[in-house]
Design an enzyme around this catalytic site. Sequence first.
Site, PDB file in Angstrom:
ATOM      1  N   ASP A   1      -0.949  -2.608  12.894  1.00 56.61           N
ATOM      2  CA  ASP A   1      -0.457  -3.195  11.643  1.00 56.61           C
ATOM      3  C   ASP A   1      -0.323  -4.709  11.824  1.00 56.61           C
ATOM      4  OD1 ASP A   1       1.565  -2.161   9.034  1.00 56.61           O
ATOM      5  OD2 ASP A   1       1.485  -4.255   9.675  1.00 56.61           O
TER       6      ASP A   1
ATOM      7  N   THR B   1      -0.799   7.571  -1.181  1.00 56.41           N
ATOM      8  CA  THR B   1      -2.044   7.510  -1.967  1.00 56.41           C
ATOM      9  C   THR B   1      -2.995   6.444  -1.428  1.00 56.41           C
ATOM     10  OG1 THR B   1      -1.153   5.830  -3.451  1.00 56.41           O
ATOM     11  CG2 THR B   1      -0.765   8.140  -4.053  1.00 56.41           C
TER      12      THR B   1
ATOM     13  N   ARG C   1       0.841  -1.176   0.000  1.00 59.88           N
ATOM     14  CA  ARG C   1       0.000   0.000   0.000  1.00 59.88           C
ATOM     15  C   ARG C   1       0.886   1.240   0.000  1.00 59.88           C
ATOM     16  NH1 ARG C   1      -4.538   1.426   4.418  1.00 59.88           N
ATOM     17  NH2 ARG C   1      -2.847   1.030   5.833  1.00 59.88           N
TER      18      ARG C   1
ATOM     19  N   ASP D   1       3.154  -6.245  10.937  1.00 59.05           N
ATOM     20  CA  ASP D   1       4.176  -5.955  11.954  1.00 59.05           C
ATOM     21  C   ASP D   1       3.932  -6.763  13.210  1.00 59.05           C
ATOM     22  OD1 ASP D   1       5.663  -4.204  10.461  1.00 59.05           O
ATOM     23  OD2 ASP D   1       4.659  -2.403  11.211  1.00 59.05           O
TER      24      ASP D   1
HETATM   25  N1  URA Z   1      -3.499  -2.914   7.478  1.00 60.17           N
HETATM   26  C1  URA Z   1      -3.204  -3.226   8.760  1.00 60.17           C
HETATM   27  O1  URA Z   1      -2.327  -4.037   9.029  1.00 60.17           O
HETATM   28  N2  URA Z   1      -3.894  -2.610   9.738  1.00 60.17           N
HETATM   29  C2  URA Z   1      -4.862  -1.706   9.498  1.00 60.17           C
HETATM   30  O2  URA Z   1      -5.468  -1.197  10.445  1.00 60.17           O
HETATM   31  C3  URA Z   1      -5.151  -1.395   8.149  1.00 60.17           C
HETATM   32  C4  URA Z   1      -4.466  -2.019   7.167  1.00 60.17           C
END
Ligand code: URA
Length: 210
Positions: A201, A109, A105, A204
Amino acid sequence: MSEHLTIVEHPLVQHKLTLMRDKGASTASFRRLLHEITLLLAYEITREMPLTTRGIETPMEEMDAPILAGKKLAVISILRAGNGMLDGVLELVPSARVGFVGLYRDEKTLQPVQYYFKVPEGLKDRLVIAVDPMLATGNSSAAAIDLLKEQGATDIRFLCLLAAPEGVARMKVAHPDVPIVTASLDRELNSKGYIMPGLGDAGDRMFGTK
Ligand code: URA
């Protein structure tokens, strides 16, 4: 599946999700819980797999017993976080073929950029389950499904852990034919595209990269 969005409200799923959301969860327990929840979500998403019958002999008598009709399955992991759900689906359907779609991602953008694509042949004859824990903006998910349809897939389902209303709406417009199964429909996205209240995330947290 007839519903576009199915939220699996099973108490075990909800309990495990709460443990995962907690920022104090270790990398090891986050990964284990994601695996366990995926088993339960995969059970739900495969609920309508077609059955046929096979004549067998139990120790007592002959019977026509239900057995999967043999529609082949492909699990597609949307990298990298999708990998945390892959083994859970494969544990239930060990013979499934596996593919990978690499999209990251763009943080400015929020649009998906493709960096890897490798999927099994014959997607048109398979039930295709795309896995990605977080359905956030829906941009990456919709783009991944576009790529799978370009490869001939027609029977696609999307399995995620958390969904944002924005992502569900985006998928409904882009791919109304793709049912979504999730453990929770959260409140909203924040300005950075993170799901709120969410869990942060997912990549992560499962790989310990932050
Ligand atoms: N991707 C993620 O890992 N967490 C989010 O909150 C949104 C996208």
